[in-house]
Design a protein around this motif. Sequence first.
Motif, PDB file in Angstrom:
ATOM      1  N   ALA A   1      31.817 -15.438  21.005  1.00 24.61           N
ATOM      2  CA  ALA A   1      30.438 -15.436  20.540  1.00 24.61           C
ATOM      3  C   ALA A   1      30.398 -14.956  19.089  1.00 24.61           C
ATOM      4  CB  ALA A   1      29.589 -14.533  21.422  1.00 24.61           C
ATOM      5  N   PRO A   2      29.343 -15.302  18.363  1.00 25.75           N
ATOM      6  CA  PRO A   2      29.238 -14.874  16.956  1.00 25.75           C
ATOM      7  C   PRO A   2      29.349 -13.362  16.829  1.00 25.75           C
ATOM      8  CG  PRO A   2      27.575 -16.523  17.461  1.00 25.75           C
ATOM      9  CD  PRO A   2      28.220 -16.157  18.767  1.00 25.75           C
ATOM     10  N   GLY A   3      30.233 -12.921  15.947  1.00 27.52           N
ATOM     11  CA  GLY A   3      30.388 -11.499  15.696  1.00 27.52           C
ATOM     12  C   GLY A   3      31.148 -10.736  16.756  1.00 27.52           C
ATOM     13  N   LYS A   4      31.705 -11.439  17.731  1.00 31.32           N
ATOM     14  CA  LYS A   4      32.430 -10.770  18.814  1.00 31.32           C
ATOM     15  C   LYS A   4      33.859 -11.275  18.885  1.00 31.32           C
ATOM     16  CE  LYS A   4      28.428  -9.760  21.716  1.00 31.32           C
ATOM     17  NZ  LYS A   4      27.875  -9.828  23.105  1.00 31.32           N
ATOM     18  N   GLU A   5      34.682 -10.518  19.596  1.00 27.37           N
ATOM     19  CA  GLU A   5      36.067 -10.919  19.778  1.00 27.37           C
ATOM     20  C   GLU A   5      36.160 -12.022  20.831  1.00 27.37           C
ATOM     21  OE1 GLU A   5      38.331  -6.710  18.679  1.00 27.37           O
ATOM     22  OE2 GLU A   5      38.525  -7.592  20.662  1.00 27.37           O
ATOM     23  N   ARG A   6      37.249 -12.770  20.744  1.00 25.26           N
ATOM     24  CA  ARG A   6      37.505 -13.796  21.747  1.00 25.26           C
ATOM     25  C   ARG A   6      37.763 -13.112  23.092  1.00 25.26           C
ATOM     26  NH1 ARG A   6      41.168 -18.785  19.895  1.00 25.26           N
ATOM     27  NH2 ARG A   6      39.685 -18.477  18.188  1.00 25.26           N
ATOM     28  N   GLU A   7      37.151 -13.645  24.147  1.00 26.36           N
ATOM     29  CA  GLU A   7      37.300 -13.022  25.450  1.00 26.36           C
ATOM     30  C   GLU A   7      37.723 -14.031  26.512  1.00 26.36           C
ATOM     31  OE1 GLU A   7      33.676 -11.375  26.987  1.00 26.36           O
ATOM     32  OE2 GLU A   7      32.607 -13.277  26.934  1.00 26.36           O
ATOM     33  N   PHE A   8      38.436 -13.521  27.485  1.00 21.05           N
ATOM     34  CA  PHE A   8      38.913 -14.318  28.608  1.00 21.05           C
ATOM     35  C   PHE A   8      37.740 -14.765  29.468  1.00 21.05           C
ATOM     36  CE2 PHE A   8      41.498 -15.615  32.094  1.00 21.05           C
ATOM     37  CZ  PHE A   8      40.902 -15.122  33.246  1.00 21.05           C
ATOM     38  N   VAL A   9      37.796 -16.019  29.919  1.00 18.05           N
ATOM     39  CA  VAL A   9      36.776 -16.548  30.815  1.00 18.05           C
ATOM     40  C   VAL A   9      37.378 -16.870  32.182  1.00 18.05           C
ATOM     41  CG1 VAL A   9      35.162 -18.435  31.228  1.00 18.05           C
ATOM     42  CG2 VAL A   9      35.406 -17.477  28.916  1.00 18.05           C
ATOM     43  N   ALA A  10      38.438 -17.696  32.182  1.00 18.93           N
ATOM     44  CA  ALA A  10      39.017 -18.129  33.452  1.00 18.93           C
ATOM     45  C   ALA A  10      40.431 -18.616  33.225  1.00 18.93           C
ATOM     46  CB  ALA A  10      38.176 -19.228  34.090  1.00 18.93           C
ATOM     47  N   ALA A  11      41.240 -18.571  34.289  1.00 21.57           N
ATOM     48  CA  ALA A  11      42.612 -19.069  34.243  1.00 21.57           C
ATOM     49  C   ALA A  11      42.912 -19.823  35.527  1.00 21.57           C
ATOM     50  CB  ALA A  11      43.597 -17.918  34.054  1.00 21.57           C
ATOM     51  N   ILE A  12      43.858 -20.747  35.440  1.00 24.73           N
ATOM     52  CA  ILE A  12      44.261 -21.525  36.603  1.00 24.73           C
ATOM     53  C   ILE A  12      45.773 -21.708  36.568  1.00 24.73           C
ATOM     54  CG2 ILE A  12      43.893 -23.751  35.444  1.00 24.73           C
ATOM     55  CD1 ILE A  12      42.779 -24.767  38.196  1.00 24.73           C
ATOM     56  N   SER A  13      46.383 -21.651  37.742  1.00 25.42           N
ATOM     57  CA  SER A  13      47.830 -21.793  37.827  1.00 25.42           C
ATOM     58  C   SER A  13      48.260 -23.228  37.548  1.00 25.42           C
ATOM     59  CB  SER A  13      48.293 -21.376  39.222  1.00 25.42           C
ATOM     60  OG  SER A  13      47.737 -22.235  40.205  1.00 25.42           O
ATOM     61  N   ARG A  14      49.554 -23.421  37.426  1.00 24.33           N
ATOM     62  CA  ARG A  14      50.075 -24.748  37.102  1.00 24.33           C
ATOM     63  C   ARG A  14      49.681 -25.782  38.158  1.00 24.33           C
ATOM     64  NH1 ARG A  14      56.286 -24.436  35.844  1.00 24.33           N
ATOM     65  NH2 ARG A  14      56.269 -23.225  37.765  1.00 24.33           N
ATOM     66  N   SER A  15      49.704 -25.395  39.411  1.00 24.43           N
ATOM     67  CA  SER A  15      49.360 -26.329  40.489  1.00 24.43           C
ATOM     68  C   SER A  15      47.857 -26.466  40.690  1.00 24.43           C
ATOM     69  CB  SER A  15      49.998 -25.865  41.791  1.00 24.43           C
ATOM     70  OG  SER A  15      49.375 -24.660  42.233  1.00 24.43           O
ATOM     71  N   GLY A  16      47.109 -25.502  40.189  1.00 27.24           N
ATOM     72  CA  GLY A  16      45.668 -25.465  40.429  1.00 27.24           C
ATOM     73  C   GLY A  16      45.289 -24.697  41.674  1.00 27.24           C
TER      74      GLY A  16
END
Length: 123
Positions: A40-55
């Motif tokens: 977001a503007p003026g903020k640090e990059r933040e984690f949202v979601a992750a998925i494994s190789r297989s899903g």
Amino acid sequence: QVQLVESGGGLVQAGGSLRLSCAASGRTSSMYAMNWFRQAPGKEREFVAAISRSGGSTLYADSVKGRFTISRDNAKNTLYLQMNSLKPEDTAVYYCAAAGDIMVRTASRMRYWGKGTLVTVSS
């Protein structure tokens, strides 16, 4: 090398939905766990979601759990983020990123990044 291109961002009203896509080219993206981050503007990059190789496994930030869904189609080399019940605080540039063999939440451990797609949620 893996090239990542995000799409699907735009302007949406609060409570609405968007689906982001991330097309991968180069080395097979199924070799990598994949992530979505946002900044977001003026903020640090933040984690949202992750998925494994297989899903088969996923991780979410508490702020999006129950509203966002990460998925992937390895046959199409494409990563998705379905975003429902959007809030103004979800406004950010959304980035997809390729990690290593396992899911991690840390931006510094990502190997490849897309250039991002802007999501704006109006109140």
